[in-house]
Design an enzyme around this catalytic site. Structure first.
Site: not given
Length: 359
Positions: A110, A176-177, A179, A242, A268, A300
């Protein structure tokens, strides 16, 4: 003796010389003032007041150039993400808790991706506002230069520049989507993303998958390198949600669409948007709708919103409201994303999800 009997008096010669000097002064004073202005010694630069006014308000930026830099930033950030993951030394730690009580994780991937992406964009476009998920050290003044080359695939789709005032631009970076999935070595979900909004509206988006080297980009009303699929099922859809909230969505989705509805848990937001498109990546799952029922950050979703919008799709809150990419960095009303279906009809079908999204 002067010819023809003409006498030259000393006073006449002096007057003549003074007149000549006056002419020379007027001829060269403008030239010299212009030269001095280049060295900050006074005078206005060429173009009069236009120069100072342009720098005072930030000037303009070319969105086509911003797209080229955004693609490069996403790729370079992705290189850092991949390098750290392959080293297997993540230096994982928690930034705190999310609203749902889960650890909000951060890794070296990240941090290093954020540094590359932020400073590349900041060096190329110093007058635009950049919002990024990770902290930027104010004492770190790294300069990462752009070679000013626009890739051929962008030039092919977007033939001419498009300039907008720099003060109207907001850039959203997600270095960094996914994580959480990154720490679990679930690589297919991981993306790096850049979005550019103008007056709060998403106009260009980039989603890059570091581990398959696939990059999707689009500019609203100008072009893209990704397309929608030919058909979508809105009666019994495949819904991507999700991983951490799949049960919550599944219960309402089955009530709304019936028992044939398929729920696809995934990590993500970038991955979930790509699930709605025609992506030539074998690791990418396919879905008809993307639904999120809790609070979500704008970095996001902004890039995915821009890409869907460029392709004729929609991304709104669960109550059908457009999302503005200025102000606060989060969205309270959940999320519904679709393409080539009746989006408003879906909004009306999901009243109970809308309520859930505000809890």
């Amino acid at each position: 003796m002067a010819p023809m009997g003409i006498r030259l008096s000393p006073l006449g010669v002096a007057v003549f010389c003074l007149l000549g000097l006056g002419v020379l002064y007027h001829l060269y004073s403008g030239f010299l003032a212009g030269r001095f202005s280049l060295f900050g010694l006074g005078g206005e630069p060429s173009g009069g007041a236009a120069g100072p006014a342009a720098s005072a308000d930030g000037g303009t930026v070319d969105l086509r150039e911003m797209l080229a830099v955004s693609v490069l930033a996403a790729v370079r950030g992705g290189d850092e993400v991949r390098r750290v993951r392959e080293s297997n030394v993540l230096h994982e730690k928690s930034k705190g808790k999310t609203r749902e009580g889960a650890d909000d994780k951060m890794t070296s991937g990240d941090v290093l991706s954020n540094r590359k992406m932020f400073y590349l964009l900041k060096t190329a476009f110093p007058n635009v506002q950049i919002n990024t998920e990770e902290h930027v050290d104010a004492t770190d003044q790294e300069v990462i230069l752009w070679d000013r080359k626009i890739p051929e695939d962008i030039l092919k789709e977007i033939a001419t520049p498009q300039e907008v005032p720099a003060e109207s631009v907001t850039v959203w970076i997600d270095p960094l989507d996914a994580t959480q999935e990154y720490t679990e070595d679930l690589r297919k979900y991981v993306t790096t993303m850049v979005c550019v909004a103008v007056n709060g509206k998403p106009v260009l988006g980039v989603i890059h998958k570091p581990f398959s080297q696939y990059t999707a980009w689009a500019m609203v009303d100008r072009g893209s390198n990704v397309k929608a699929r030919t058909a979508y099922n809105e009666k019994t859809p495949r819904i991507v949600v999700s991983r951490s909230h799949s049960g919550m969505v599944k219960q309402v989705a089955l009530q709304t669409f019936g028992n044939q509805t398929t729920i696809i848990p995934a990590g993500g937001a970038g991955y979930k948007v790509l699930a709605l498109l025609d992506v030539p990546d074998k690791s990418q799952e396919k879905a008809d709708l993307y639904i999120h029922v809790t609070y979500i950050k704008k970095w996001d979703i902004c890039a995915g919103n821009a890409i869907l919008k460029a392709l004729g799709g929609h991304m709104t809150t669960l109550s059908g409201e457009e999302i503005s990419y200025t102000g606060a960095d989060g969205v309270e009303g959940g999320l519904l994303a679709s393409i080539r279906v009746n989006h408003q009809a879906l909004v009306r079908k999901l009243p109970s999800l809308e309520k859930t999204g505000h809890k």
